[in-house]
Write an enzyme that holds these catalytic residues in place. Structure first.
Site, PDB file in Angstrom:
ATOM      1  NE  ARG A 132      -3.662  -2.235   2.656  1.00 59.31           N
ATOM      2  CZ  ARG A 132      -3.446  -3.409   3.226  1.00 59.31           C
ATOM      3  NH1 ARG A 132      -2.268  -3.665   3.790  1.00 59.31           N
ATOM      4  NH2 ARG A 132      -4.388  -4.335   3.254  1.00 59.31           N
ATOM      5  CE  LYS A 157      -7.558  -1.165   5.654  1.00 58.42           C
ATOM      6  NZ  LYS A 157      -8.311  -1.092   4.387  1.00 58.42           N
ATOM      7  CG  HIS A 228      -5.300   0.526  -4.959  1.00 60.69           C
ATOM      8  ND1 HIS A 228      -5.197   0.104  -3.652  1.00 60.69           N
ATOM      9  CD2 HIS A 228      -6.109  -0.358  -5.580  1.00 60.69           C
ATOM     10  CE1 HIS A 228      -5.926  -0.987  -3.491  1.00 60.69           C
ATOM     11  NE2 HIS A 228      -6.498  -1.290  -4.640  1.00 60.69           N
ATOM     12  NE  ARG A 231      -3.336  -3.234  -1.865  1.00 58.18           N
ATOM     13  CZ  ARG A 231      -2.828  -4.022  -0.920  1.00 58.18           C
ATOM     14  NH1 ARG A 231      -1.512  -4.180  -0.843  1.00 58.18           N
ATOM     15  NH2 ARG A 231      -3.613  -4.661  -0.067  1.00 58.18           N
ATOM     16  CG  HIS A 254      -6.369  -8.606   1.429  1.00 57.49           C
ATOM     17  ND1 HIS A 254      -6.900  -8.890   0.196  1.00 57.49           N
ATOM     18  CD2 HIS A 254      -6.070  -7.274   1.411  1.00 57.49           C
ATOM     19  CE1 HIS A 254      -6.934  -7.790  -0.538  1.00 57.49           C
ATOM     20  NE2 HIS A 254      -6.436  -6.803   0.180  1.00 57.49           N
ATOM     21  CE1 TYR A 263      -3.419 -15.963   4.550  1.00 53.50           C
ATOM     22  CE2 TYR A 263      -3.167 -15.793   6.923  1.00 53.50           C
ATOM     23  CZ  TYR A 263      -2.652 -15.634   5.643  1.00 53.50           C
ATOM     24  OH  TYR A 263      -1.393 -15.152   5.483  1.00 53.50           O
TER      25      TYR A 263
END
Length: 316
Positions: A132, A157, A228, A231, A254, A263
């Site tokens: 990011r 993030k 972005h 990205r 994420h 995940y």
């Protein structure tokens, strides 16, 4: 309600709380269908409705949540078991570059000048890692490990650290910038920030956005975008190269993918192998496939791209 309340489940929990629904046992299928209607009627600050993909992204984790609650005997039955999800259209994302277009953008800085060399290193880092904007702005000198081919994102993030691979070509540009340019840009109290302005300071977010946007415009490829865009391009091209969704998820940072899949944490060594095999910026001759079946990956891919679209809207 307790449980895995990470985004995008958290908005649903907040919506329930506003209606006095605080326990999972209180949620029924009609309530879930009301929430779906809420998403359908919701309007973003710019007045636009949520796309079908966005509605799907926000609903799928709710089904996973109640499946998890039912399996753990936290609730007697799963109210979301027969919940119909919006059908996602199979289309390419609007804001993404082809490999050729990405190379044109990367070739725009004049690398014969200190600023151009720095900017090429910045663009290569975005393209290679998909990090990011603020993650790149906050990179430190010690966050790049050229020997291992890795990059450490500190407090990304969600305030989570993650280590991801970075390609050999990007490392070459970063190393050249560090050796030939950065010493002249750094003066006074050097806090160790990797990419510096000519004033010896870290980039402001809007200045970094404008830097990348200018090079995208200069490439004259008929597309617009900024940080972005690179990205999104990295993720899409690696998917097309055969990388599995879970590897792209690990690259992007994420916390949870908007699918029913659980995940799976991957090692940096394996992630490095996947990156080398599928990223279009890899050295010629190192080509490979690291994919999964189309049936299993279709919805997951669409959800991943929808999440990237939402991130782009948030950044704008």
């Amino acid at each position: 309600m307790d449980g895995p309340a990470q985004s995008p489940v958290r908005p649903f929990i907040a919506w329930c709380a506003e209606r006095g629904l605080t326990r999972p046992q209180e949620i029924t299928k009609p309530i879930l269908e009301r929430y779906q209607r809420h998403l359908f009627l919701y309007r973003k600050p710019n007045g636009e409705p949520l796309s079908t993909r966005s509605q799907h992204v926000r609903t799928t984790p709710i089904k996973a949540l109640f499946k998890w609650l039912a399996r753990g005997n936290h609730i007697l039955y799963n109210p979301a078991s027969e919940l119909d999800l919006p059908r996602m259209e199979k289309r390419l994302p609007r804001h993404v570059l082809s490999a050729r277009e990405a190379e044109l953008v990367l070739a725009q800085p004049d690398t014969g000048t200190p600023i151009g060399l720095r900017d090429r290193a910045i663009l290569e880092t975005f393209y290679s890692t998909g990090i990011r904007r603020m993650e790149l702005v906050n990179l430190g000198l010690t966050d790049i490990d050229s020997d291992r081919g890795t990059l450490l994102v500190r407090q990304g993030k969600g305030r989570k650290d993650r280590m991801i691979p970075i390609g050999a070509r990007a490392l070459q540009w970063i190393d050249k910038y560090r050796e030939d340019v950065r010493p002249d840009f750094a003066f006074g109290d050097d806090d160790g920030t990797l990419f510096l302005t000519t004033a010896g300071e870290a980039f402001a977010a809007n200045r970094m956005t404008q830097l990348v946007r200018n090079y995208v415009a200069a490439a004259d490829i008929g597309k617009t975008g900024s940080c972005h865009l690179l990205r999104h391009t990295m993720a899409t091209l690696m998917l097309e190269g055969g990388a599995e969704i879970r590897f792209i998820q690990a690259m992007l940072g994420h916390a949870e993918l908007s699918t029913t899949q659980i995940y799976t944490q991957v090692s940096i060594r394996m992630l490095k192998q996947i990156h080398t095999a599928t990223h279009p910026g890899r050295p010629i001759g190192k080509r490979g496939r690291a994919g999964s079946s189309a049936d299993d990956a279709g919805d997951a891919r669409a959800a991943l791209l929808a999440r990237l679209d939402e991130e782009a809207a948030e950044e704008d």
